[in-house]
Design a protein around this motif. Structure first.
Motif, PDB file in Angstrom:
ATOM      1  N   TYR A 109      -9.129 -15.480 112.391  1.00  0.00           N
ATOM      2  CA  TYR A 109     -10.516 -15.047 112.546  1.00  0.00           C
ATOM      3  C   TYR A 109     -10.650 -13.543 112.327  1.00  0.00           C
ATOM      4  CZ  TYR A 109     -15.175 -14.332 114.380  1.00  0.00           C
ATOM      5  OH  TYR A 109     -16.498 -13.986 114.485  1.00  0.00           O
ATOM      6  N   ARG A 110      -9.761 -12.772 112.974  1.00  0.00           N
ATOM      7  CA  ARG A 110      -9.837 -11.312 112.840  1.00  0.00           C
ATOM      8  C   ARG A 110      -9.707 -10.894 111.370  1.00  0.00           C
ATOM      9  NH1 ARG A 110      -5.843  -9.971 115.960  1.00  0.00           N
ATOM     10  NH2 ARG A 110      -7.091  -9.446 117.794  1.00  0.00           N
ATOM     11  N   ARG A 113     -12.858 -11.763 109.267  1.00  0.00           N
ATOM     12  CA  ARG A 113     -14.015 -10.909 109.567  1.00  0.00           C
ATOM     13  C   ARG A 113     -13.809  -9.490 109.036  1.00  0.00           C
ATOM     14  NH1 ARG A 113     -18.019 -10.589 109.909  1.00  0.00           N
ATOM     15  NH2 ARG A 113     -18.759  -9.840 111.950  1.00  0.00           N
ATOM     16  N   ALA A 118     -16.541  -6.391 108.474  1.00  0.00           N
ATOM     17  CA  ALA A 118     -16.798  -6.066 109.878  1.00  0.00           C
ATOM     18  C   ALA A 118     -15.785  -5.020 110.351  1.00  0.00           C
ATOM     19  CB  ALA A 118     -16.697  -7.312 110.739  1.00  0.00           C
ATOM     20  N   GLU A 122     -16.381  -4.464 116.072  1.00  0.00           N
ATOM     21  CA  GLU A 122     -17.269  -5.631 116.036  1.00  0.00           C
ATOM     22  C   GLU A 122     -16.489  -6.932 116.234  1.00  0.00           C
ATOM     23  OE1 GLU A 122     -20.720  -4.012 112.961  1.00  0.00           O
ATOM     24  OE2 GLU A 122     -18.830  -4.792 112.149  1.00  0.00           O
ATOM     25  N   VAL A 123     -15.344  -7.038 115.550  1.00  0.00           N
ATOM     26  CA  VAL A 123     -14.550  -8.262 115.652  1.00  0.00           C
ATOM     27  C   VAL A 123     -14.005  -8.435 117.069  1.00  0.00           C
ATOM     28  CG1 VAL A 123     -12.565  -9.521 114.756  1.00  0.00           C
ATOM     29  CG2 VAL A 123     -13.925  -8.094 113.222  1.00  0.00           C
ATOM     30  N   GLU A 126     -16.588  -9.847 119.309  1.00  0.00           N
ATOM     31  CA  GLU A 126     -16.787 -11.266 119.042  1.00  0.00           C
ATOM     32  C   GLU A 126     -15.681 -12.111 119.696  1.00  0.00           C
ATOM     33  OE1 GLU A 126     -18.819 -10.147 114.750  1.00  0.00           O
ATOM     34  OE2 GLU A 126     -16.929 -11.263 114.782  1.00  0.00           O
ATOM     35  N   ALA A 129     -16.207 -12.230 123.407  1.00  0.00           N
ATOM     36  CA  ALA A 129     -17.299 -13.150 123.737  1.00  0.00           C
ATOM     37  C   ALA A 129     -16.846 -14.601 123.633  1.00  0.00           C
ATOM     38  CB  ALA A 129     -18.480 -12.901 122.808  1.00  0.00           C
ATOM     39  N   ALA A 130     -15.995 -14.889 122.635  1.00  0.00           N
ATOM     40  CA  ALA A 130     -15.505 -16.258 122.464  1.00  0.00           C
ATOM     41  C   ALA A 130     -14.686 -16.710 123.666  1.00  0.00           C
ATOM     42  CB  ALA A 130     -14.670 -16.350 121.191  1.00  0.00           C
TER      43      ALA A 130
END
Length: 322
Positions: A109-110, A113, A118, A122-123, A126, A129-130
Motif C-alpha cells: 500500500y505504501r 501510494r 502521495a 499522507e500515506v 492513511e 487510520a486503517a
C-alpha cells in the motif's frame, strides 16, 4: 494538553502505548524517525513507522518481540528458490530482511501510494487510520534521508559504510561501529513536524537509541533549534538502564562512539535540548551526575514489561516537563 513525542521504534512504541492510557489519543503527535527506511523488492519499507503502528494496534507478536502476531512467511520461503539462481552481483531476491505475508500488505500500500505521488506524511496518516489508532503519526521528513554506519573490527567489511538496516538486520548489529552519519542532502522536517514541536504543551524524547533513533531527527535543520527554544518543557527518557540497553545495540554503540554507556552519558547528549532526564530506579545513584550535566533527574520505574508501568512513566514525564 497536547503532547509531542520524538520516536524511534520499539521503546517509543511501548511508551506511546502507556501515554495513550493517560491522555486522549487526539492530543498526541508522534514524530518518527525515517532514516531507517529502505527499499527491498521494490517496496518502500518504514520499520519505525510500522513498529509503532502495529504496537499501538495491539497486533504485534510479543513472544517473538517483532512483527505481527500470527504472521506467516510463505512469500519469503518461496523467494529462496530464486535466490539460488541469482547471478553474481544481482540484488534481486534478498532474504536477509524478513517480510511476513501480512506485513507485505502495508508495504504494498505504501509503495503504491508513494508512486501515485502521495507524500509519506499522507500515506502514514492513511495507514494509521486503517488501524484505527487515533493519534497523529508524523514521519520526521517526506524527503530522502538515511543513516549510514561505518563498520569497525577486523572482518571483511571493516572500514566500509553501510545502511542502518545492513548493520542492524543483515549483520545483526554484531559488528563494531566507528562512525554514524546522516545523509540528508536537502531534506527538511515537514512543516507539520515543526508546528508539532512549537505548539505542544510538552515534548517527550522517547526511550529510543539516542544515536540512531533520535540522532537522525536532531540532525535535520530546525529540530534542535525548536527544542532549545522550549527546553524547559522538554523531558527525555533514558534508554540505558543500569549501564545497558533494554533492547538493541545502544549501549555498545555509545561505547564504540566514545560516549559513556550510562544515564550520565545520555544526559550529556540531551542536556542542550531537554531540561529533565527520567531514569530508572536502578540508576538513582547517578542523580548528582545527571544534574551536574545540566538536567533535572527524575527517578521512576522505566522498564515497561509489566502492565501499568508505561502509564505511570507517562504521567511522570508530563508532570516534570510542565
Amino acid at each position: 494538553m497536547n503532547v509531542t513525542v520524538l520516536c524511534g521504534g520499539v521503546g517509543a512504541a511501548r511508551f506511546l502505548r502507556g501515554l495513550l492510557d493517560v491522555v486522549e489519543a487526539s492530543t498526541v503527535t508522534a514524530v518518527i524517525n525515517t532514516a531507517d527506511d529502505t527499499v527491498l523488492h521494490g517496496l518502500s519499507i518504514s520499520p519505525d513507522l510500522d513498529t509503532i503502528t502495529y504496537t499501538l494496534a495491539g497486533a504485534t507478536d510479543d513472544e517473538r518481540g517483532w512483527g505481527l502476531a500470527g504472521e506467516t512467511w510463505n512469500a519469503m520461503a518461496a523467494l529462496g528458490r530464486y535466490a539460488e539462481v541469482r547471478p553474481a552481483g544481482s540484488g534481486a531476491a534478498p532474504t536477509w530482511f524478513n517480510l511476513g505475508d501480512t506485513d507485505l500488505a502495508t508495504h504494498f500500500y505504501r509503495t503504491a501510494r508513494l508512486t501515485e505521488g502521495a507524500s509519506l506524511t499522507e500515506v502514514t496518516a492513511e495507514i494509521a487510520a486503517a488501524w484505527d489508532l487515533g493519534l497523529r503519526m508524523l514521519p520526521v521528513t517526506d524527503d530522502r534521508f538515511r543513516t549510514l554506519v561505518t563498520l569497525g573490527g577486523d572482518g571483511d567489511e571493516a572500514g566500509s559504510e553501510v545502511t542502518f538496516q545492513d548493520y542492524f538486520v543483515r549483520l545483526r548489529h554484531g559488528v563494531p561501529v566507528t562512525d554514524v552519519r546522516f545523509e540528508h542532502h536537502d531534506a527538511r522536517p515537514t512543516d507539520a513536524v515543526l508546528a508539532a514541536l512549537h505548539d505542544a504543551d510538552v515534548v517527550v524524547i522517547a526511550p529510543s537509541n539516542p544515536i540512531v533513533s533520535i540522532g537522525p531527527l536532531r540532525a535535520l535543520p530546525g529540530i534542535d533549534e525548536a527544542l532549545v527554544a522550549r527546553r524547559e518543557s522538554v523531558v527525555a527518557i533514558s534508554p540505558i538502564v543500569g549501564g545497558a540497553a533494554l533492547k538493541g545495540p545502544a549501549d555498545r554503540m555509545l561505547t564504540e562512539l566514545g560516549v559513556e554507556p550510562s544515564v550520565t552519558g545520555v544526559a550529556g547528549l540531551y542536556a542542550p535540548v531537554a531540561s529533565a532526564l527520567v531514569v530508572d530506579t536502578v540508576d538513582a545513584d547517578h542523580r548528582d551526575a545527571v544534574e551536574a550535566a545540566g538536567m533535572r533527574c527524575v527517578v521512576t520505574p522505566t522498564i515497561m514489561s509489566e502492565a501499568g508501568v508505561g502509564a505511570e512513566l507517562a504521567r511522570t514525564c508530563l508532570q516534570f516537563a510542565r
